[in-house]
Design a protein around this motif. Structure first.
Motif, PDB file in Angstrom:
ATOM      1  N   PRO A 148       0.814  -1.217   0.000  1.00 22.00           N
ATOM      2  CA  PRO A 148       0.000   0.000   0.000  1.00 22.00           C
ATOM      3  C   PRO A 148       0.851   1.272   0.000  1.00 22.00           C
ATOM      4  CG  PRO A 148      -0.972  -1.605   1.481  1.00 22.00           C
ATOM      5  CD  PRO A 148       0.334  -2.181   1.025  1.00 22.00           C
ATOM      6  N   GLY A 149       0.542   2.155  -0.957  1.00 23.55           N
ATOM      7  CA  GLY A 149       1.222   3.445  -1.025  1.00 23.55           C
ATOM      8  C   GLY A 149       2.584   3.437  -1.671  1.00 23.55           C
ATOM      9  N   ALA A 150       3.081   2.290  -2.110  1.00 21.16           N
ATOM     10  CA  ALA A 150       4.389   2.251  -2.779  1.00 21.16           C
ATOM     11  C   ALA A 150       4.316   2.999  -4.108  1.00 21.16           C
ATOM     12  CB  ALA A 150       4.819   0.804  -3.015  1.00 21.16           C
ATOM     13  N   THR A 151       5.403   3.696  -4.458  1.00 25.63           N
ATOM     14  CA  THR A 151       5.410   4.523  -5.664  1.00 25.63           C
ATOM     15  C   THR A 151       6.648   4.234  -6.507  1.00 25.63           C
ATOM     16  OG1 THR A 151       4.207   6.318  -4.565  1.00 25.63           O
ATOM     17  CG2 THR A 151       5.425   6.877  -6.559  1.00 25.63           C
ATOM     18  N   LEU A 152       6.406   3.891  -7.769  1.00 28.57           N
ATOM     19  CA  LEU A 152       7.478   3.753  -8.753  1.00 28.57           C
ATOM     20  C   LEU A 152       7.384   4.924  -9.715  1.00 28.57           C
ATOM     21  CD1 LEU A 152       7.164  -0.048  -9.733  1.00 28.57           C
ATOM     22  CD2 LEU A 152       8.401   0.967  -7.799  1.00 28.57           C
ATOM     23  N   ALA A 153       8.436   5.711  -9.829  1.00 29.95           N
ATOM     24  CA  ALA A 153       8.469   6.768 -10.834  1.00 29.95           C
ATOM     25  C   ALA A 153       8.588   6.141 -12.222  1.00 29.95           C
ATOM     26  CB  ALA A 153       9.623   7.718 -10.551  1.00 29.95           C
ATOM     27  N   GLY A 154       8.549   6.957 -13.257  1.00 28.10           N
ATOM     28  CA  GLY A 154       8.578   6.434 -14.617  1.00 28.10           C
ATOM     29  C   GLY A 154       9.836   5.644 -14.933  1.00 28.10           C
ATOM     30  N   GLY A 155       9.672   4.621 -15.758  1.00 25.99           N
ATOM     31  CA  GLY A 155      10.803   3.871 -16.273  1.00 25.99           C
ATOM     32  C   GLY A 155      11.494   2.952 -15.296  1.00 25.99           C
ATOM     33  N   VAL A 156      10.841   2.610 -14.192  1.00 29.96           N
ATOM     34  CA  VAL A 156      11.443   1.712 -13.199  1.00 29.96           C
ATOM     35  C   VAL A 156      11.238   0.259 -13.622  1.00 29.96           C
ATOM     36  CG1 VAL A 156      11.264   0.874 -10.821  1.00 29.96           C
ATOM     37  CG2 VAL A 156      11.221   3.322 -11.297  1.00 29.96           C
ATOM     38  N   SER A 157      12.251  -0.554 -13.400  1.00 29.77           N
ATOM     39  CA  SER A 157      12.180  -1.985 -13.688  1.00 29.77           C
ATOM     40  C   SER A 157      12.353  -2.770 -12.398  1.00 29.77           C
ATOM     41  CB  SER A 157      13.278  -2.382 -14.681  1.00 29.77           C
ATOM     42  OG  SER A 157      13.271  -3.781 -14.906  1.00 29.77           O
ATOM     43  N   LEU A 158      11.423  -3.706 -12.136  1.00 33.20           N
ATOM     44  CA  LEU A 158      11.518  -4.586 -10.974  1.00 33.20           C
ATOM     45  C   LEU A 158      11.766  -6.013 -11.446  1.00 33.20           C
ATOM     46  CD1 LEU A 158       8.519  -3.537  -8.669  1.00 33.20           C
ATOM     47  CD2 LEU A 158      10.839  -2.606  -8.732  1.00 33.20           C
ATOM     48  N   GLY A 159      12.771  -6.672 -10.862  1.00 35.91           N
ATOM     49  CA  GLY A 159      13.036  -8.069 -11.172  1.00 35.91           C
ATOM     50  C   GLY A 159      12.009  -8.996 -10.536  1.00 35.91           C
ATOM     51  N   ASP A 160      12.009 -10.238 -10.957  1.00 32.34           N
ATOM     52  CA  ASP A 160      11.069 -11.235 -10.443  1.00 32.34           C
ATOM     53  C   ASP A 160      11.148 -11.337  -8.924  1.00 32.34           C
ATOM     54  OD1 ASP A 160      10.584 -11.743 -13.117  1.00 32.34           O
ATOM     55  OD2 ASP A 160      11.731 -13.609 -13.159  1.00 32.34           O
ATOM     56  N   TYR A 161       9.983 -11.484  -8.298  1.00 28.90           N
ATOM     57  CA  TYR A 161       9.832 -11.757  -6.858  1.00 28.90           C
ATOM     58  C   TYR A 161      10.311 -10.615  -5.958  1.00 28.90           C
ATOM     59  CZ  TYR A 161       9.464 -16.298  -9.085  1.00 28.90           C
ATOM     60  OH  TYR A 161       9.117 -17.317  -9.929  1.00 28.90           O
ATOM     61  N   THR A 162      10.434  -9.421  -6.507  1.00 25.19           N
ATOM     62  CA  THR A 162      10.832  -8.275  -5.698  1.00 25.19           C
ATOM     63  C   THR A 162       9.608  -7.642  -5.054  1.00 25.19           C
ATOM     64  OG1 THR A 162      12.949  -7.728  -6.697  1.00 25.19           O
ATOM     65  CG2 THR A 162      11.625  -5.876  -5.947  1.00 25.19           C
ATOM     66  N   GLN A 163       9.776  -7.161  -3.812  1.00 21.42           N
ATOM     67  CA  GLN A 163       8.689  -6.554  -3.062  1.00 21.42           C
ATOM     68  C   GLN A 163       9.083  -5.142  -2.640  1.00 21.42           C
ATOM     69  OE1 GLN A 163       7.828  -9.406   0.117  1.00 21.42           O
ATOM     70  NE2 GLN A 163       6.451 -10.488  -1.255  1.00 21.42           N
ATOM     71  N   ILE A 164       8.143  -4.217  -2.812  1.00 26.68           N
ATOM     72  CA  ILE A 164       8.346  -2.819  -2.436  1.00 26.68           C
ATOM     73  C   ILE A 164       7.404  -2.509  -1.276  1.00 26.68           C
ATOM     74  CG2 ILE A 164       8.426  -0.432  -3.221  1.00 26.68           C
ATOM     75  CD1 ILE A 164      10.306  -2.256  -4.763  1.00 26.68           C
ATOM     76  N   GLY A 165       7.957  -2.047  -0.144  1.00 26.15           N
ATOM     77  CA  GLY A 165       7.185  -1.863   1.078  1.00 26.15           C
ATOM     78  C   GLY A 165       6.256  -0.658   1.036  1.00 26.15           C
ATOM     79  N   MET A 166       5.458  -0.542   2.097  1.00 28.89           N
ATOM     80  CA  MET A 166       4.475   0.537   2.188  1.00 28.89           C
ATOM     81  C   MET A 166       5.143   1.905   2.133  1.00 28.89           C
ATOM     82  SD  MET A 166       1.766  -0.870   5.053  1.00 28.89           S
ATOM     83  CE  MET A 166       3.026  -0.987   6.328  1.00 28.89           C
ATOM     84  N   ASN A 167       4.598   2.775   1.272  1.00 30.93           N
ATOM     85  CA  ASN A 167       5.054   4.166   1.133  1.00 30.93           C
ATOM     86  C   ASN A 167       6.517   4.297   0.746  1.00 30.93           C
ATOM     87  OD1 ASN A 167       2.519   5.383   1.793  1.00 30.93           O
ATOM     88  ND2 ASN A 167       2.886   4.843   3.924  1.00 30.93           N
TER      89      ASN A 167
END
Length: 228
Positions: A148-167
């Protein structure tokens, strides 16, 4: 079917009802008694009943295991469902916004108030939780998770099984590797290698200063390069 009757599974029950595209047959959960009801939906049994219901003609299943801190638990549910012959619908809450030029792969779940920008590609089984943002031209790998509340700016790449925490926030045009865990409230300003854990509330990369003795001092706890 919805596999998993915990908190995330119950959120999905309400999402499916509000979306109005699918008929809820029941919940599959190894910990709940068969014959009980969860938010008015019958509990069909544990994983042993999957093949039975597939043979009865139910073809679609939803992964209700969030997998916070352990994305391979969520991956394991997908494997179990796939082996039983199920397919995975894409779920988008009616109050989420997914731009027309975005691509959502099977099993993706986009919860209320989340935003998926133009030319974003969200990989198989990934989850964008309440209020999460994936801005334009992002690429999310397999079974990634935006809390909840996680933010990716433009052009971000996330690899498999990666987790981005709250806010947590990730700056523009960065690459976050596979099996990374970005803690709640963290700020990411540079690429993150595979398997890195960025601590909650910290900034990546760690800040360094030069001490009076000429050595290098890390001004905050350095993230560990271990699988998230």
């Amino acid at each position: 079917l919805v596999y998993g009757g915990g908190g995330h599974g119950q959120v999905l029950l309400d999402l499916i009802r509000q979306a109005g595209r699918f008929h809820l047959v029941g919940v599959v959960d190894d910990r709940l008694p068969r014959g009980d009801y969860l938010l008015g939906v019958p509990v069909l049994g544990g994983g042993e009943c999957l093949i039975e219901w597939r043979q009865k003609g139910v073809a679609l299943a939803v992964n209700g295991v969030g997998g916070i801190g352990n994305p391979m638990a969520r991956e394991g549910v997908f494997t179990q469902l796939e082996q039983a012959g199920f397919f995975f619908p894409t779920l988008v809450h009616p109050r989420a916004l997914v731009e027309a030029a975005a691509t959502l792969h099977p099993g993706v779940q986009v919860l209320a108030m989340a935003y998926v920008g133009p030319c974003v590609e969200v990989g198989f089984g990934s989850l964008l939780n309440v209020g999460a943002i994936a801005s334009h031209h992002c690429r999310l790998g397999r079974v990634t998770n935006l809390s909840p509340g996680a933010t990716l700016a433009g052009g971000v790449s996330l690899g498999d099984y990666t987790q981005i925490g709250m806010n947590a926030t990730v700056n523009v045009n960065l690459n976050i590797g596979k099996h990374c865990l970005i803690g709640n409230g963290a700020t990411v300003k540079a690429d993150v290698p595979d398997g890195t854990r960025v601590r909650a509330g910290h900034i990546w990369p760690p800040l360094h200063t030069t001490s009076q003795t000429g050595g290098t001092h890390v001004s905050q706890e350095s993230p560990t390069n271990s699988p998230a």
